[in-house]
Design a protein around this motif. Structure first.
Motif, PDB file in Angstrom:
ATOM      1  N   ASP A 118      48.207  33.098  37.155  1.00 12.54           N
ATOM      2  CA  ASP A 118      48.216  34.063  38.368  1.00 12.54           C
ATOM      3  C   ASP A 118      48.822  35.207  37.998  1.00 12.54           C
ATOM      4  O   ASP A 118      48.324  36.469  38.530  1.00 12.54           O
ATOM      5  N   ALA A 119      49.800  35.341  37.137  1.00  9.49           N
ATOM      6  CA  ALA A 119      50.454  36.643  36.417  1.00  9.49           C
ATOM      7  C   ALA A 119      49.614  37.176  35.752  1.00  9.49           C
ATOM      8  O   ALA A 119      49.315  38.536  35.826  1.00  9.49           O
TER       9      ALA A 119
ATOM     10  N   TRP B 126      46.256  37.128  36.183  1.00  4.76           N
ATOM     11  CA  TRP B 126      45.260  37.799  37.242  1.00  4.76           C
ATOM     12  C   TRP B 126      45.630  39.153  37.734  1.00  4.76           C
ATOM     13  O   TRP B 126      45.368  40.234  38.198  1.00  4.76           O
ATOM     14  N   GLU B 127      47.016  39.120  38.085  1.00 10.57           N
ATOM     15  CA  GLU B 127      47.672  40.115  38.900  1.00 10.57           C
ATOM     16  C   GLU B 127      47.692  41.367  37.688  1.00 10.57           C
ATOM     17  O   GLU B 127      47.396  42.562  38.202  1.00 10.57           O
TER      18      GLU B 127
ATOM     19  N   THR C  23      44.133  42.823  37.582  1.00  9.51           N
ATOM     20  CA  THR C  23      44.073  43.567  38.864  1.00  9.51           C
ATOM     21  C   THR C  23      44.715  44.903  38.803  1.00  9.51           C
ATOM     22  O   THR C  23      44.092  45.922  39.400  1.00  9.51           O
ATOM     23  N   LEU C  24      45.979  44.871  38.221  1.00  3.05           N
ATOM     24  CA  LEU C  24      46.642  46.196  38.136  1.00  3.05           C
ATOM     25  C   LEU C  24      45.830  47.113  37.082  1.00  3.05           C
ATOM     26  O   LEU C  24      45.759  48.171  37.383  1.00  3.05           O
TER      27      LEU C  24
ATOM     28  N   VAL D 157      55.258  45.726  34.145  1.00  7.21           N
ATOM     29  CA  VAL D 157      54.455  44.450  34.220  1.00  7.21           C
ATOM     30  C   VAL D 157      53.796  44.145  32.866  1.00  7.21           C
ATOM     31  O   VAL D 157      53.852  43.008  32.428  1.00  7.21           O
TER      32      VAL D 157
END
Length: 122
Positions: A34-35, A37-38, A41-42, A93
């Motif tokens: 999930d991280a 993927w995030e 996306t960013l 991030v």
């Protein structure tokens, strides 16, 4: 290490308590996915923002035009502030992503070396 006889009920209660405090390896892997993927996306959003900035830079009026108004100056200042905050957040991030992958590499190296008795708790 010393072994002690412990009643089954107490052993079960302690194991249940430990299990409730730590997440499973599969949950940990899903969190990492999930991280990742995030972060991806960013990255896409940042690429879109950079192309928009370039488009706006190319479309701005020539410098010989009259000065900008107070409202426009306030909007420009706000946009600049938001861009700076976004850049700082994305940097954080990406640094966290590096730390996650370093931790994964450390876990893999620990398992590959076959250290008996040590198993990472996810």
């Amino acid at each position: 290490m010393m072994r002690v006889l412990v009643p089954a009920r107490l052993r079960k209660a302690v194991r249940t308590w430990f299990d409730s405090r730590y997440i499973s390896i599969s949950d940990h892997r899903q969190d990492i996915r999930d991280a990742l993927w995030e972060v991806q996306t960013l990255r896409r959003e940042m690429a879109t923002l950079q192309s928009e900035v370039e488009r706006l830079r190319n479309a701005r009026p020539p410098a010989s035009s009259p000065g900008i108004g107070k409202a426009d100056k306030a909007r420009l200042d706000d946009a600049h502030r938001l861009a700076q905050e976004t850049a700082k957040a994305l940097d954080g991030v990406l640094q966290n992503e590096v730390l996650v992958w370093q931790a994964i590499d450390d876990l893999r190296a620990g398992r590959a070396s076959g250290q008996p008795g040590e198993q990472p708790c996810a």
